[in-house]
Design a protein around this motif. Structure first.
Motif, PDB file in Angstrom:
ATOM      1  N   VAL A   1     -15.709 -29.056 -41.984  1.00 40.64           N
ATOM      2  CA  VAL A   1     -14.697 -28.040 -41.739  1.00 40.64           C
ATOM      3  C   VAL A   1     -14.051 -28.337 -40.396  1.00 40.64           C
ATOM      4  N   THR A   2     -12.707 -28.392 -40.381  1.00 38.45           N
ATOM      5  CA  THR A   2     -11.979 -28.607 -39.140  1.00 38.45           C
ATOM      6  C   THR A   2     -10.929 -27.521 -38.980  1.00 38.45           C
ATOM      7  N   VAL A   3     -10.741 -27.079 -37.735  1.00 42.78           N
ATOM      8  CA  VAL A   3      -9.686 -26.132 -37.392  1.00 42.78           C
ATOM      9  C   VAL A   3      -8.867 -26.772 -36.285  1.00 42.78           C
ATOM     10  N   SER A   4      -7.631 -27.133 -36.606  1.00 44.16           N
ATOM     11  CA  SER A   4      -6.786 -27.877 -35.672  1.00 44.16           C
ATOM     12  C   SER A   4      -6.296 -26.989 -34.536  1.00 44.16           C
ATOM     13  N   SER A   5      -5.909 -27.622 -33.451  1.00 49.50           N
ATOM     14  CA  SER A   5      -5.362 -26.916 -32.298  1.00 49.50           C
ATOM     15  C   SER A   5      -4.164 -26.077 -32.716  1.00 49.50           C
ATOM     16  N   GLY A   6      -4.132 -24.822 -32.275  1.00 48.19           N
ATOM     17  CA  GLY A   6      -3.043 -23.921 -32.617  1.00 48.19           C
ATOM     18  C   GLY A   6      -3.236 -23.166 -33.921  1.00 48.19           C
ATOM     19  N   SER A   7      -4.284 -23.478 -34.658  1.00 48.10           N
ATOM     20  CA  SER A   7      -4.554 -22.835 -35.941  1.00 48.10           C
ATOM     21  C   SER A   7      -5.653 -21.789 -35.789  1.00 48.10           C
ATOM     22  N   GLN A   8      -5.647 -20.806 -36.697  1.00 46.53           N
ATOM     23  CA  GLN A   8      -6.627 -19.727 -36.658  1.00 46.53           C
ATOM     24  C   GLN A   8      -7.348 -19.617 -37.997  1.00 46.53           C
ATOM     25  N   PHE A   9      -8.654 -19.440 -37.917  1.00 47.25           N
ATOM     26  CA  PHE A   9      -9.489 -19.291 -39.101  1.00 47.25           C
ATOM     27  C   PHE A   9     -10.388 -18.080 -38.878  1.00 47.25           C
ATOM     28  N   SER A  10     -10.235 -17.060 -39.708  1.00 46.52           N
ATOM     29  CA  SER A  10     -11.073 -15.867 -39.585  1.00 46.52           C
ATOM     30  C   SER A  10     -11.883 -15.681 -40.855  1.00 46.52           C
ATOM     31  N   VAL A  11     -13.164 -15.370 -40.677  1.00 49.88           N
ATOM     32  CA  VAL A  11     -14.080 -15.149 -41.793  1.00 49.88           C
ATOM     33  C   VAL A  11     -14.663 -13.752 -41.633  1.00 49.88           C
ATOM     34  N   ALA A  12     -14.397 -12.886 -42.583  1.00 51.48           N
ATOM     35  CA  ALA A  12     -14.844 -11.490 -42.490  1.00 51.48           C
ATOM     36  C   ALA A  12     -16.316 -11.332 -42.826  1.00 51.48           C
ATOM     37  N   SER A  13     -16.930 -12.371 -43.357  1.00 57.83           N
ATOM     38  CA  SER A  13     -18.339 -12.335 -43.733  1.00 57.83           C
ATOM     39  C   SER A  13     -19.105 -13.344 -42.876  1.00 57.83           C
ATOM     40  N   SER A  14     -19.949 -14.141 -43.483  1.00 56.08           N
ATOM     41  CA  SER A  14     -20.802 -15.081 -42.765  1.00 56.08           C
ATOM     42  C   SER A  14     -20.369 -16.515 -42.999  1.00 56.08           C
ATOM     43  N   VAL A  15     -20.856 -17.401 -42.131  1.00 56.90           N
ATOM     44  CA  VAL A  15     -20.630 -18.838 -42.274  1.00 56.90           C
ATOM     45  C   VAL A  15     -21.979 -19.536 -42.149  1.00 56.90           C
ATOM     46  N   THR A  16     -22.320 -20.341 -43.138  1.00 56.81           N
ATOM     47  CA  THR A  16     -23.569 -21.096 -43.117  1.00 56.81           C
ATOM     48  C   THR A  16     -23.250 -22.581 -43.192  1.00 56.81           C
ATOM     49  N   ASN A  17     -23.630 -23.318 -42.152  1.00 58.72           N
ATOM     50  CA  ASN A  17     -23.459 -24.765 -42.108  1.00 58.72           C
ATOM     51  C   ASN A  17     -24.797 -25.404 -42.458  1.00 58.72           C
TER      52      ASN A  17
ATOM     53  N   MET B   1     -11.599 -19.747 -34.125  1.00 56.20           N
ATOM     54  CA  MET B   1     -12.349 -19.305 -35.299  1.00 56.20           C
ATOM     55  C   MET B   1     -13.108 -18.033 -34.961  1.00 56.20           C
ATOM     56  N   THR B   2     -12.978 -17.026 -35.802  1.00 56.01           N
ATOM     57  CA  THR B   2     -13.742 -15.795 -35.633  1.00 56.01           C
ATOM     58  C   THR B   2     -14.559 -15.557 -36.900  1.00 56.01           C
ATOM     59  N   VAL B   3     -15.814 -15.160 -36.694  1.00 60.88           N
ATOM     60  CA  VAL B   3     -16.736 -14.885 -37.786  1.00 60.88           C
ATOM     61  C   VAL B   3     -17.288 -13.484 -37.561  1.00 60.88           C
ATOM     62  N   SER B   4     -16.965 -12.550 -38.440  1.00 63.79           N
ATOM     63  CA  SER B   4     -17.407 -11.169 -38.248  1.00 63.79           C
ATOM     64  C   SER B   4     -18.913 -11.021 -38.438  1.00 63.79           C
ATOM     65  N   GLY B   5     -19.477 -11.803 -39.330  1.00 69.87           N
ATOM     66  CA  GLY B   5     -20.905 -11.745 -39.601  1.00 69.87           C
ATOM     67  C   GLY B   5     -21.666 -12.796 -38.819  1.00 69.87           C
ATOM     68  N   ASN B   6     -22.650 -13.397 -39.480  1.00 71.97           N
ATOM     69  CA  ASN B   6     -23.507 -14.377 -38.817  1.00 71.97           C
ATOM     70  C   ASN B   6     -22.968 -15.790 -39.000  1.00 71.97           C
ATOM     71  N   LEU B   7     -22.987 -16.551 -37.926  1.00 72.43           N
ATOM     72  CA  LEU B   7     -22.655 -17.975 -37.950  1.00 72.43           C
ATOM     73  C   LEU B   7     -23.956 -18.744 -37.834  1.00 72.43           C
TER      74      LEU B   7
ATOM     75  N   ALA C   1     -15.139 -24.984 -23.861  1.00 72.03           N
ATOM     76  CA  ALA C   1     -15.040 -25.477 -25.232  1.00 72.03           C
ATOM     77  C   ALA C   1     -15.271 -24.351 -26.220  1.00 72.03           C
ATOM     78  N   ALA C   2     -15.277 -23.108 -25.731  1.00 66.26           N
ATOM     79  CA  ALA C   2     -15.555 -21.960 -26.602  1.00 66.26           C
ATOM     80  C   ALA C   2     -14.362 -21.694 -27.498  1.00 66.26           C
ATOM     81  N   LYS C   3     -14.476 -22.041 -28.751  1.00 62.46           N
ATOM     82  CA  LYS C   3     -13.424 -21.827 -29.734  1.00 62.46           C
ATOM     83  C   LYS C   3     -13.869 -20.870 -30.828  1.00 62.46           C
TER      84      LYS C   3
END
Length: 211
Positions: free
Chosen positions: A107-123, A135-141, A160-162
Motif C-alpha cells: 500500500v502506498t500513499v503518494s505525497s499530497g494524497s489522503q487516505f482515510s480508513v473509518a475502521s481498522s488496518v491490518t498489515n 493517512m488516518t485510521v479511526s480504529g486500530n492500525l 516522518a509522521a504521516k
C-alpha cells in the motif's frame, strides 16, 4: 452513471471501455470489485467489497469512496495517488474507505494524497506500507510480524509522521530509505496513535553513519 453489479477485472486495459474511462464518469459500482489486472478510479464510489488479487494494481487518482472491506492480497498493490508528477494527474486525491483494510501486499500513499480508513488496518506478514501523503485510521492500525513500515527521509525532514490512528499494535520492521546528504542527530515521529502496544522489531535500511 451506475454499475449495477460486481465488476471483475482480469485484463489490462479493461474489457469494458466505460470502466477504462472511469475518469470521465461520476460512477457508482454496486456489488464490489474483484481485480486481477489494473483498476484506476478517478471519481466515484464502490458499494461492496473490494478484492485486489495477487498481481492486481488498484489505483486511486481522484476522490473515491468505498463502503465495505478492502482486501489487498499478497503480491497486489493499492496505490493512493499518482506515481509521478501531479501535473499528469491534476485531480486532488482522496480515498475514504469505510470498512477495514487487510493488506498482504503493498500500500502506498503518494505525497499530497489522503487516505482515510473509518475502521481498522491490518498489515500481515510480507506486506509493506509507505505513506508520503497523509493517512488516518479511526480504529486500530496493526503491523504483524513480518510486515514492514517504509519510510523515505531526507536531511530537511523534520518528521516522518504521516499516519494518525486511534490505536496501534506494532511488530515487524521499520525500513528507512535516506536520501543523500548530511544528517544531524534527531528524533523522527513516525506514527501518532491514541494508544500504542508492542514495538517494531528493528530499524533497517541505508541508515547514515552516526544516525
Amino acid at each position: 452513471f451506475e454499475y449495477p453489479q460486481t465488476v471483475a477485472i482480469s485484463t489490462t486495459p479493461f474489457p469494458d471501455p466505460q470502466v477504462q474511462r472511469f475518469n470521465d464518469l461520476v460512477a457508482t459500482i454496486n456489488g464490489g470489485v474483484t481485480n486481477s489486472g489494473t483498476f484506476s478510479a478517478y471519481v466515484g464510489a464502490v458499494n461492496g467489497p473490494i478484492l485486489n488479487n495477487a498481481g492486481g494494481t488498484f489505483n486511486i487518482y481522484g476522490t473515491v469512496t468505498s463502503n465495505s472491506t478492502f482486501t489487498n492480497a499478497a503480491g497486489a498493490t493499492l496505490a493512493v495517488g499518482p506515481p509521478g508528477s501531479q501535473a499528469v494527474y491534476p485531480l486532488p486525491v482522496s480515498y475514504a474507505l469505510q470498512g477495514p483494510l487487510t493488506n498482504g501486499g503493498a500500500v502506498t500513499v503518494s505525497s499530497g494524497s489522503q487516505f482515510s480508513v473509518a475502521s481498522s488496518v491490518t498489515n500481515t506478514s510480507g506486506s509493506t506500507l509507505l505513506v508520503n501523503g497523509a493517512m488516518t485510521v479511526s480504529g486500530n492500525l496493526a503491523f504483524q510480524s513480518g510486515a514492514a513500515y517504509l519510510l523515505q527521509l531526507n536531511p530537511a525532514s523534520s518528521t516522518a509522521a504521516k499516519i494518525v490512528a486511534g490505536s496501534a499494535s506494532l511488530a515487524g520492521m521499520v525500513e528507512a530509505t535516506f536520501a543523500p546528504g548530511s544528517y544531524v542527530t534527531r528524533q523522527y515521529d513516525i506514527l501518532h496513535a491514541g494508544t500504542i502496544s508492542g514495538t517494531f522489531d528493528a530499524l533497517d535500511g541505508n541508515v547514515p553513519p552516526g544516525f
